[in-house]
Design an enzyme around this catalytic site. Sequence first.
Site, mmCIF file in Angstrom:
data_model
loop_
_atom_site.group_PDB
_atom_site.id
_atom_site.type_symbol
_atom_site.label_atom_id
_atom_site.label_comp_id
_atom_site.label_asym_id
_atom_site.label_seq_id
_atom_site.Cartn_x
_atom_site.Cartn_y
_atom_site.Cartn_z
ATOM 1 N N ASP A 100 0.857 -1.207 0.000
ATOM 2 C CA ASP A 100 0.000 0.000 0.000
ATOM 3 C C ASP A 100 0.884 1.245 0.000
ATOM 4 O OD1 ASP A 100 -2.323 1.630 0.148
ATOM 5 O OD2 ASP A 100 -2.125 1.771 2.313
ATOM 6 N N SER A 101 0.269 2.378 -0.339
ATOM 7 C CA SER A 101 0.973 3.663 -0.277
ATOM 8 C C SER A 101 1.350 4.000 1.157
ATOM 9 C CB SER A 101 0.071 4.763 -0.834
ATOM 10 O OG SER A 101 -1.066 4.899 0.004
ATOM 11 N N CYS A 121 -10.914 3.623 -0.558
ATOM 12 C CA CYS A 121 -9.493 3.784 -0.256
ATOM 13 C C CYS A 121 -9.246 2.887 0.953
ATOM 14 C CB CYS A 121 -9.192 5.243 0.082
ATOM 15 S SG CYS A 121 -7.585 5.508 0.873
ATOM 16 N N THR A 122 -8.165 2.128 0.917
ATOM 17 C CA THR A 122 -7.974 1.107 1.963
ATOM 18 C C THR A 122 -7.654 1.716 3.329
ATOM 19 O OG1 THR A 122 -5.684 0.865 1.212
ATOM 20 C CG2 THR A 122 -7.314 -0.715 0.376
ATOM 21 N N CYS A 144 -4.300 -1.139 -2.364
ATOM 22 C CA CYS A 144 -4.428 0.311 -2.494
ATOM 23 C C CYS A 144 -5.235 0.564 -3.763
ATOM 24 C CB CYS A 144 -3.024 0.909 -2.615
ATOM 25 S SG CYS A 144 -2.994 2.678 -2.926
HETATM 26 N N1 DGL Z 1 -4.656 3.531 0.490
HETATM 27 C C1 DGL Z 1 -4.780 4.192 -0.748
HETATM 28 C C2 DGL Z 1 -6.010 3.735 -1.519
HETATM 29 O O1 DGL Z 1 -6.560 2.694 -1.257
HETATM 30 C C3 DGL Z 1 -4.636 5.649 -0.912
HETATM 31 C C4 DGL Z 1 -4.078 6.608 0.018
HETATM 32 C C5 DGL Z 1 -3.140 7.594 -0.660
HETATM 33 O O2 DGL Z 1 -3.578 8.626 -1.142
HETATM 34 O O3 DGL Z 1 -1.955 7.263 -0.663
HETATM 35 O O4 DGL Z 1 -6.425 4.399 -2.422
#
Ligand code: DGL
Length: 258
Positions: A13-14, A187-188, A76
């Site tokens: 993930d980010s 968004c996760t 993500c």
């Molecule tokens: N966790 C990420 C997602 O599911 C995004 C969060 C970010 O902007 O980095 O989209």
Amino acid sequence: MTDKRTSPVAVFDSGMGGISVLRELYRLMPNEDYLFFGDSANAPYGVRSVEEVRALTHAHVAHLLEVGAKAVVVACNTATSAAIRTLREAYPGVPMIGLEPAIKPAVEGNPGGRILILATDLTIHQGKCRTLMERYQNQAELIPLGAPGLMEFVEAGKFHTPELDAFLRQLLAPYLADPVDAVVLGCTHYPFLQADMARVLGPRVRFYDGGAGAARETRFLLEQGGLRNRPDREGQITFQNSDPSGVHLELSKRLFTL
Ligand code: DGL
């Protein structure tokens, strides 16, 4: 030659949001080992260009495969939107699972309802989300809403705080006056904020996220590829994060147990 069945499943993930997906994976397949990598040093991804997110995602996935992952869950929505197609092209033999906003179950559970789709700006403007919205637009009122600034509360571990409450009240104000039936957590990071959102929106609103579906798809692909680990063992989880300070690593372990 190493037996791929004993290798870990990589979860990327980010930042730390993907831990909401890791929890679902572990619930479904507690006998597998997992290597979770969060790119908190480069987060948020949602405000970057598609090219930047794709380059970051490819670099991290390459590393996760180099260290021996047998499959990669891109946990993500933003990284999936930007890179899942090119990742599958680059690694055709590797099960590569992406996340998509849970629009389908939200519409099926609330036919004709008003459904808020909360995600990063990048996710909302990319093909996958747009295609899903086009497919279901006649079956419910779909309202996409980018939420820059929201994932930062998870990265900072700021849950149930007055600051988060104020942010959510401002973001969601239009849906207090004119209520929605459901919210897609696209968004996760957002499942960690569900309780705070429910407090603002009221108890009637239902929430949907893609974590459990992605876990089921991962299980399916591992089984199909003959890649499942022995059933009679307890899986290990390893956390890694690009933030060298150690702060995000500590928080990652805490989020997993929430
Ligand atoms: N966790 C990420 C997602 O599911 C995004 C969060 C970010 O902007 O980095 O989209």
